[in-house]
Design a protein around this motif. Structure first.
Motif, PDB file in Angstrom:
ATOM      1  N   PHE A  69      18.410  -4.780 -26.414  1.00  0.00           N
ATOM      2  CA  PHE A  69      18.219  -4.582 -27.846  1.00  0.00           C
ATOM      3  C   PHE A  69      16.739  -4.522 -28.202  1.00  0.00           C
ATOM      4  N   LEU A  70      15.957  -5.389 -27.600  1.00  0.00           N
ATOM      5  CA  LEU A  70      14.521  -5.377 -27.880  1.00  0.00           C
ATOM      6  C   LEU A  70      13.892  -4.062 -27.455  1.00  0.00           C
ATOM      7  N   ILE A  71      14.233  -3.625 -26.263  1.00  0.00           N
ATOM      8  CA  ILE A  71      13.648  -2.391 -25.739  1.00  0.00           C
ATOM      9  C   ILE A  71      14.036  -1.201 -26.610  1.00  0.00           C
ATOM     10  N   VAL A  72      15.314  -1.090 -26.903  1.00  0.00           N
ATOM     11  CA  VAL A  72      15.770   0.024 -27.735  1.00  0.00           C
ATOM     12  C   VAL A  72      15.168  -0.051 -29.129  1.00  0.00           C
ATOM     13  N   SER A  73      15.147  -1.246 -29.674  1.00  0.00           N
ATOM     14  CA  SER A  73      14.601  -1.421 -31.010  1.00  0.00           C
ATOM     15  C   SER A  73      13.137  -0.988 -31.078  1.00  0.00           C
ATOM     16  N   LEU A  74      12.362  -1.400 -30.092  1.00  0.00           N
ATOM     17  CA  LEU A  74      10.950  -0.990 -30.053  1.00  0.00           C
ATOM     18  C   LEU A  74      10.819   0.513 -29.847  1.00  0.00           C
ATOM     19  N   SER A  75      11.680   1.063 -29.011  1.00  0.00           N
ATOM     20  CA  SER A  75      11.561   2.488 -28.692  1.00  0.00           C
ATOM     21  C   SER A  75      11.792   3.370 -29.906  1.00  0.00           C
ATOM     22  N   LYS A  76      12.477   2.827 -30.902  1.00  0.00           N
ATOM     23  CA  LYS A  76      12.796   3.641 -32.065  1.00  0.00           C
ATOM     24  C   LYS A  76      11.739   3.587 -33.153  1.00  0.00           C
ATOM     25  N   ARG A  77      10.731   2.780 -32.979  1.00  0.00           N
ATOM     26  CA  ARG A  77       9.707   2.666 -34.006  1.00  0.00           C
ATOM     27  C   ARG A  77       8.568   3.642 -33.756  1.00  0.00           C
ATOM     28  N   PRO A  78       7.871   4.004 -34.809  1.00  0.00           N
ATOM     29  CA  PRO A  78       6.681   4.822 -34.632  1.00  0.00           C
ATOM     30  C   PRO A  78       5.700   4.069 -33.729  1.00  0.00           C
ATOM     31  N   ASP A  79       5.210   4.755 -32.725  1.00  0.00           N
ATOM     32  CA  ASP A  79       4.292   4.141 -31.764  1.00  0.00           C
ATOM     33  C   ASP A  79       4.969   3.102 -30.865  1.00  0.00           C
ATOM     34  N   GLN A  80       6.317   3.041 -30.908  1.00  0.00           N
ATOM     35  CA  GLN A  80       7.035   2.039 -30.104  1.00  0.00           C
ATOM     36  C   GLN A  80       6.367   0.678 -30.230  1.00  0.00           C
ATOM     37  N   ARG A  81       6.127   0.299 -31.440  1.00  0.00           N
ATOM     38  CA  ARG A  81       5.286  -0.870 -31.700  1.00  0.00           C
ATOM     39  C   ARG A  81       5.755  -1.580 -32.955  1.00  0.00           C
ATOM     40  N   ALA A  82       5.792  -2.910 -32.918  1.00  0.00           N
ATOM     41  CA  ALA A  82       6.182  -3.659 -34.108  1.00  0.00           C
ATOM     42  C   ALA A  82       5.715  -5.098 -33.986  1.00  0.00           C
ATOM     43  N   ARG A  83       5.660  -5.773 -35.129  1.00  0.00           N
ATOM     44  CA  ARG A  83       5.287  -7.176 -35.069  1.00  0.00           C
ATOM     45  C   ARG A  83       6.532  -8.050 -34.987  1.00  0.00           C
ATOM     46  N   PHE A  84       6.297  -9.277 -34.643  1.00  0.00           N
ATOM     47  CA  PHE A  84       7.378 -10.227 -34.371  1.00  0.00           C
ATOM     48  C   PHE A  84       8.479 -10.209 -35.435  1.00  0.00           C
ATOM     49  N   SER A  85       8.067 -10.399 -36.679  1.00  0.00           N
ATOM     50  CA  SER A  85       9.062 -10.523 -37.747  1.00  0.00           C
ATOM     51  C   SER A  85       9.815  -9.217 -37.986  1.00  0.00           C
ATOM     52  N   GLU A  86       9.171  -8.086 -37.725  1.00  0.00           N
ATOM     53  CA  GLU A  86       9.854  -6.800 -37.871  1.00  0.00           C
ATOM     54  C   GLU A  86      10.980  -6.654 -36.846  1.00  0.00           C
ATOM     55  N   ILE A  87      10.652  -7.005 -35.619  1.00  0.00           N
ATOM     56  CA  ILE A  87      11.674  -6.937 -34.571  1.00  0.00           C
ATOM     57  C   ILE A  87      12.842  -7.850 -34.936  1.00  0.00           C
ATOM     58  N   GLU A  88      12.496  -9.033 -35.386  1.00  0.00           N
ATOM     59  CA  GLU A  88      13.525 -10.010 -35.751  1.00  0.00           C
ATOM     60  C   GLU A  88      14.486  -9.441 -36.790  1.00  0.00           C
ATOM     61  N   LYS A  89      13.914  -8.814 -37.805  1.00  0.00           N
ATOM     62  CA  LYS A  89      14.764  -8.228 -38.842  1.00  0.00           C
ATOM     63  C   LYS A  89      15.646  -7.125 -38.289  1.00  0.00           C
ATOM     64  N   GLY A  90      15.112  -6.390 -37.315  1.00  0.00           N
ATOM     65  CA  GLY A  90      15.849  -5.245 -36.784  1.00  0.00           C
ATOM     66  C   GLY A  90      16.996  -5.613 -35.863  1.00  0.00           C
ATOM     67  N   ILE A  91      17.076  -6.865 -35.466  1.00  0.00           N
ATOM     68  CA  ILE A  91      18.108  -7.273 -34.513  1.00  0.00           C
ATOM     69  C   ILE A  91      18.932  -8.413 -35.088  1.00  0.00           C
ATOM     70  N   PRO A  92      20.026  -8.071 -35.758  1.00  0.00           N
ATOM     71  CA  PRO A  92      20.845  -9.074 -36.421  1.00  0.00           C
ATOM     72  C   PRO A  92      21.443 -10.051 -35.411  1.00  0.00           C
ATOM     73  N   GLY A  93      21.343 -11.321 -35.729  1.00  0.00           N
ATOM     74  CA  GLY A  93      21.998 -12.315 -34.895  1.00  0.00           C
ATOM     75  C   GLY A  93      21.094 -12.997 -33.887  1.00  0.00           C
ATOM     76  N   ILE A  94      19.925 -12.436 -33.640  1.00  0.00           N
ATOM     77  CA  ILE A  94      19.055 -13.062 -32.648  1.00  0.00           C
ATOM     78  C   ILE A  94      18.369 -14.282 -33.263  1.00  0.00           C
ATOM     79  N   SER A  95      18.272 -15.318 -32.477  1.00  0.00           N
ATOM     80  CA  SER A  95      17.558 -16.510 -32.941  1.00  0.00           C
ATOM     81  C   SER A  95      16.070 -16.358 -32.632  1.00  0.00           C
ATOM     82  N   GLN A  96      15.287 -17.120 -33.377  1.00  0.00           N
ATOM     83  CA  GLN A  96      13.847 -17.028 -33.168  1.00  0.00           C
ATOM     84  C   GLN A  96      13.477 -17.431 -31.737  1.00  0.00           C
ATOM     85  N   ARG A  97      14.164 -18.456 -31.294  1.00  0.00           N
ATOM     86  CA  ARG A  97      13.900 -18.915 -29.929  1.00  0.00           C
ATOM     87  C   ARG A  97      14.135 -17.815 -28.890  1.00  0.00           C
ATOM     88  N   MET A  98      15.250 -17.105 -29.016  1.00  0.00           N
ATOM     89  CA  MET A  98      15.559 -16.084 -28.022  1.00  0.00           C
ATOM     90  C   MET A  98      14.653 -14.875 -28.161  1.00  0.00           C
TER      91      MET A  98
END
Lengths: 143, 143
Positions: free
Chosen positions: A38-67
Motif C-alpha cells: 500500500f505504501l509503495i503504490v500510494s507513493l507511486s501515484k503521487r506527483p514526483d512519487q513523493r509525500a510527507r508522513f501525514s499525507e501518506i497516512e491520510k491516503g491509507i485508511p486503517g493504518i496505525s501511526q506505529r505501522m
DNA sequence: CGGCATCCGTTCCGATACTG
DNA sequence: CAGTATCGGAACGGATGCCG
C-alpha cells in the motif's frame, strides 16, 4: 481434450535454483507484509512519487501511526524509499520512491494482472473447499 | 544528469485501484509466507508437476512435517495444488500443481528476474543503513 | 508534526508425541 | 506413510501515552 489444454509447456522456472527461491521468498515476505504494498503504490501515484508522513497516512485508511512509521523505516532500510527531514517547526518529513522502489512496480504489475484474472477463481475455490469441510464437520457432529 | 536517468516515465500502476492493491496484498501474504513459494517451485520442477508428501518433504530442507501439511492444505484450499489419496497401505497421497498453480509461475518469473538484478542492491542498502544506525548507537552510548 | 516506548492480544511456526 | 494434536517461544500488529 484431457491434458492438451493445460498450461504444461511453460518452463518459467528452468533457471531457478533453491537460492533463487530463497531470495524470492525474502522479497515476498518483505513486500508481503500488511502495509508495504500500500505504501509503495500510494507513493507511486503521487506527483514526483513523493509525500510527507501525514499525507501518506491520510491516503491509507486503517493504518496505525506505529505501522506507518515501522513500514516506512524498513522500506527505507532496503532502499525502496528515501527519507528527507526538513529542519522546520513543526517538523516536516518527506518520503520518496527511489529508482529501486519504482523498478519493482514493473514485476508487480504482472501480479496485478494475474490477480485481476485469477483472484475470482481463488475465492471460488476457497468457498467451495470451505463448504465441503463444513459439510464434513456437520456430519461428524451428528455422532 | 540529476533526474534525467531516473525510471520516472514508468506508469505501470495507472490502472491500479485501492481494491487492486488489497487483492495483491492478499496474494502476497498468501504466497509470501514461509514455505508456499518453495512448495510451488518444488512441485513445478518435477515431472508432471506432481509428487507425494514424503518426496516434497525431502526436496525442501528445513521444513517441518507440520508446516508441510499446513501449507499444502492452504495451497489446496486456494486451488494452487490438487490432492489425491490412493487407498493403499501404507497410504500414498500425491499433490499436483493445478493450472492455476502453474499460471502464477509466469508473473513470479518477473519477480525472479527482478530479484536477480536488484537483490544485491537491497542487501547493500540494508548493510549501509544498519552500519549507520550502529554508528549512531555507539555515539550515544559514549555519553 | 512525526515520531518512539510500552503494553498486550493474536498469529506464526518449530518441536514433540501420538494415530490410522 | 501421512498425517493430527498440543505446547511454547517468537514475531506481528493495534492502542495508547509521551516527547522534541
Amino acid at each position: 481434450m484431457k491434458k492438451s489444454s493445460r498450461v504444461k509447456d511453460l518452463r518459467p522456472w528452468d533457471v531457478c535454483s533453491g537460492q533463487d527461491a530463497g531470495d524470492v521468498r525474502d522479497l515476498l515476505s518483505r513486500v508481503g507484509d500488511k502495509w508495504s504494498i500500500f505504501l509503495i503504490v500510494s507513493l507511486s501515484k503521487r506527483p514526483d512519487q513523493r509525500a510527507r508522513f501525514s499525507e501518506i497516512e491520510k491516503g491509507i485508511p486503517g493504518i496505525s501511526q506505529r505501522m506507518l512509521t515501522t513500514t516506512l523505516k524498513s522500506l527505507a532500510r532496503d532502499g525502496f524509499v528515501s527519507r528527507e527531514v526538513f529542519p522546520e517547526v513543526p517538523p516536516r518529513v518527506e518520503y520518496e520512491l527511489t529508482d529501486l522502489g519504482r523498478s519493482i512496480l514493473i514485476p508487480m504489475q504482472g501480479l496485478v494482472n494475474w490477480v485481476g484474472q485469477n483472484w475470482p477463481t481463488v475465492k471460488k475455490s476457497r468457498a467451495k473447499k470451505d463448504s465441503e469441510v463444513e459439510a464434513k464437520t456437520v456430519r461428524k457432529r451428528q455422532f
